[in-house]
Motif scaffolding. Structure first.
Motif, short mmCIF file in Angstrom:
data_model
loop_
_atom_site.label_atom_id
_atom_site.label_comp_id
_atom_site.label_asym_id
_atom_site.label_seq_id
_atom_site.Cartn_x
_atom_site.Cartn_y
_atom_site.Cartn_z
N ILE A 256 0.83 -1.21 0.00
CA ILE A 256 0.00 0.00 0.00
C ILE A 256 0.86 1.26 0.00
O ILE A 256 2.02 1.25 0.43
N GLN A 257 0.22 2.32 -0.47
CA GLN A 257 0.87 3.64 -0.54
C GLN A 257 -0.24 4.66 -0.34
O GLN A 257 -1.36 4.45 -0.83
N GLY A 258 0.02 5.72 0.39
CA GLY A 258 -1.01 6.74 0.56
C GLY A 258 -0.79 7.61 1.78
O GLY A 258 0.13 7.35 2.57
N TYR A 259 -1.62 8.64 1.90
CA TYR A 259 -1.46 9.60 2.99
C TYR A 259 -1.50 8.93 4.36
O TYR A 259 -0.93 9.44 5.31
N TYR A 260 -2.20 7.79 4.46
CA TYR A 260 -2.28 7.10 5.75
C TYR A 260 -0.86 6.79 6.27
O TYR A 260 -0.59 6.89 7.46
N LEU A 261 0.01 6.41 5.36
CA LEU A 261 1.39 6.10 5.74
C LEU A 261 2.26 7.34 5.72
O LEU A 261 3.14 7.51 6.57
N GLY A 262 2.05 8.18 4.74
CA GLY A 262 2.84 9.38 4.62
C GLY A 262 2.60 10.07 3.29
O GLY A 262 2.36 9.41 2.28
N LYS A 263 2.62 11.41 3.32
CA LYS A 263 2.48 12.17 2.08
C LYS A 263 3.83 12.17 1.36
O LYS A 263 4.85 11.90 1.98
N PRO A 264 3.84 12.50 0.07
CA PRO A 264 5.14 12.67 -0.60
C PRO A 264 5.94 13.75 0.12
O PRO A 264 5.36 14.78 0.52
N MET A 265 7.23 13.52 0.35
CA MET A 265 8.04 14.44 1.14
C MET A 265 9.45 14.58 0.56
O MET A 265 9.90 13.70 -0.17
N PRO A 266 10.15 15.67 0.91
CA PRO A 266 11.52 15.85 0.43
C PRO A 266 12.42 14.71 0.94
O PRO A 266 12.07 14.05 1.92
N SER A 267 13.56 14.53 0.29
CA SER A 267 14.42 13.37 0.60
C SER A 267 14.84 13.30 2.07
O SER A 267 14.84 12.22 2.67
N ASP A 268 15.18 14.46 2.66
CA ASP A 268 15.62 14.45 4.07
C ASP A 268 14.51 13.97 4.99
O ASP A 268 14.75 13.20 5.92
N ALA A 269 13.31 14.45 4.70
CA ALA A 269 12.15 14.04 5.51
C ALA A 269 11.90 12.55 5.34
O ALA A 269 11.54 11.85 6.28
N PHE A 270 12.14 12.05 4.12
CA PHE A 270 11.93 10.61 3.89
C PHE A 270 12.96 9.78 4.66
O PHE A 270 12.63 8.74 5.21
N THR A 271 14.19 10.25 4.69
CA THR A 271 15.22 9.56 5.47
C THR A 271 14.79 9.47 6.93
O THR A 271 14.85 8.40 7.55
N ALA A 272 14.33 10.59 7.47
CA ALA A 272 13.87 10.61 8.86
C ALA A 272 12.66 9.68 9.02
O ALA A 272 12.55 8.98 10.03
N TYR A 273 11.80 9.67 8.01
CA TYR A 273 10.61 8.82 8.06
C TYR A 273 10.98 7.34 8.19
O TYR A 273 10.49 6.65 9.07
N ILE A 274 11.88 6.86 7.33
CA ILE A 274 12.20 5.42 7.43
C ILE A 274 13.01 5.11 8.68
O ILE A 274 12.91 4.01 9.20
N GLN A 275 13.77 6.09 9.16
CA GLN A 275 14.53 5.84 10.38
C GLN A 275 13.61 5.65 11.58
O GLN A 275 13.88 4.84 12.45
N SER A 276 12.53 6.41 11.61
CA SER A 276 11.65 6.34 12.79
C SER A 276 10.43 5.45 12.54
O SER A 276 9.60 5.26 13.43
N TYR A 277 10.32 4.88 11.35
CA TYR A 277 9.15 4.06 11.00
C TYR A 277 9.05 2.81 11.89
O TYR A 277 10.05 2.15 12.16
N SER A 278 7.84 2.52 12.30
CA SER A 278 7.59 1.28 13.05
C SER A 278 6.54 0.46 12.33
O SER A 278 5.56 1.01 11.80
N LYS A 279 6.75 -0.85 12.31
CA LYS A 279 5.81 -1.75 11.65
C LYS A 279 4.42 -1.69 12.28
O LYS A 279 3.45 -2.15 11.68
N ASP A 280 4.35 -1.13 13.48
CA ASP A 280 3.06 -0.98 14.14
C ASP A 280 2.11 -0.11 13.32
O ASP A 280 0.89 -0.18 13.48
N ALA A 281 2.69 0.69 12.41
CA ALA A 281 1.87 1.56 11.55
C ALA A 281 0.80 0.79 10.80
O ALA A 281 -0.28 1.32 10.54
N VAL A 282 1.07 -0.46 10.45
CA VAL A 282 0.07 -1.24 9.70
C VAL A 282 -0.39 -2.47 10.48
O VAL A 282 -1.14 -3.29 9.95
N ARG A 283 0.04 -2.61 11.72
CA ARG A 283 -0.36 -3.79 12.51
C ARG A 283 -1.73 -3.60 13.11
O ARG A 283 -2.15 -2.50 13.39
#
Ligand code: C2E
Ligand code: MG
Ligand code: MG
Ligand code: MG
Length: 283
Positions: A256-283
């Motif tokens: 899946i892809q969509g605002y529920y997970l995250g809006k399109p964002m600049p590269s730095d924000a995306f790096t921060a996003y995957i660093q802090s991402y938890s699988k609980d987001a979809v659990r």
């Protein structure tokens, strides 16, 4: 009298037309300058595997920050870029930038992240398309196994012979192919059967309404089942809520892809996003 008003209408029409032409002219001129002035950027949107819960991919989406118009969405300038031929240098910039960014992420802590890039109809239809892709791969040194090209259903069906040939060459280079906006065009079974593709991307219009609309839910269910029986993966775009996510899980949608997970964002924000991402987001 009729003649008079007829003539007035004619004048109004001509004026409107010429102002439109002028607008387009300005747009093309500014679009041309945009490349030199470095006004384009890419935003990145995460894609998550519903089974593992992990971020497995990212879609690159172009943004134009114009001093004349402000932020111009791609839906508004890509068509002009195609008409004016400027899509060629713009696409080249997009693909190269996406590859370079992917290599940065790869060198950091995300060695298996797959980058999806949108391919314009005009680019795809050009005779040298696969050679062009190959040249960007060579230039950047990116691993083709980590790249996915998104081609819309409408583009793919226009010239099936060309599509089959081009996609074969692209797949031979090692890239993945996704059919974007699936369900908005002919949604032909022949398309899915004949084209060497890996993934079907269900258009967000079906996902948006699937929680409330039985018909959309039925279409999503059917597309997932059909794609799976043809050996293809499925990604749902435009997932905005928990309810859709749960439904898609039940239907065994792969990604899946969509605002529920995250809006399109600049590269730095995306790096921060995957660093802090938890699988609980979809659990
Ligand atoms: P697309 O490839 O189908 O991209 C999905 C669009 O849906 C993106 O709009 C994205 O921002 C938006 N979106 C993502 N999640 C959600 C959600 O949960 N809800 C809603 N309502 N929308 C969501 P965007 O960025 O404005 O791009 C629009 C289209 O422009 C893209 O559709 C693609 O066809 C084209 N495009 C974008 N970037 C490029 C590019 O680099 N090259 C080419 N040729 N076309 C591009
Ligand atoms: Mg896309
Ligand atoms: Mg789409
Ligand atoms: Mg779209």
């Amino acid at each position: 009298k009729a003649k008079e008003s007829g003539r007035n209408q004619m004048i109004v029409y001509t004026e409107e037309l010429s102002s439109k032409v002028k607008q387009n002219y300005n747009l093309s001129t500014n679009l041309r300058k945009a490349i030199e002035r470095n006004e384009f950027s890419l935003h990145y949107q995460p894609q998550v595997d519903l089974r593992s819960g992990s971020v497995i991919g990212v879609e690159a989406l172009i943004r134009w920050n114009s001093p004349e118009y402000g932020m111009v969405p791609p839906g508004e300038f890509i068509p002009y870029a195609e008409e004016s031929g400027l899509i060629v240098p713009i696409s080249k910039w997009v693909l190269k930038e996406a590859c370079l960014q992917l290599m940065k992420w790869q060198a950091q802590r995300f060695p298996t992240l797959v980058m999806s890039v949108n391919i314009s109809a005009q680019q795809f239809r050009s005779a040298g398309f696969s050679k062009w892709i190959k040249s960007v791969l060579d230039e950047t040194g990116v691993d083709p196994n980590l790249l996915c090209l998104e081609i819309t259903e409408t583009t793919a069906i226009q010239d099936m012979e060309h599509s089959v040939q081009m996609l074969k060459e692209i797949v031979h280079l090692g890239l993945y192919i996704a059919i974007d906006d699936f369900g908005t065009g002919y949604s032909s079974l022949v398309l899915l059967k004949r084209l060497p593709i890996h993934m079907v991307k269900i258009d967000k219009s079906f996902i948006r309404d699937m929680s409330g609309d039985q018909d959309d839910a039925a279409i999503v269910k059917a597309v997932i089942a059909m794609s799976h029986s043809l050996g293809l993966s499925v990604i749902a775009e435009g997932v905005e809520g928990r309810e859709q996510l749960e439904q898609l899980k039940t239907l065994e949608c792969d990604y899946i892809q969509g605002y529920y997970l995250g809006k399109p964002m600049p590269s730095d924000a995306f790096t921060a996003y995957i660093q802090s991402y938890s699988k609980d987001a979809v659990r």
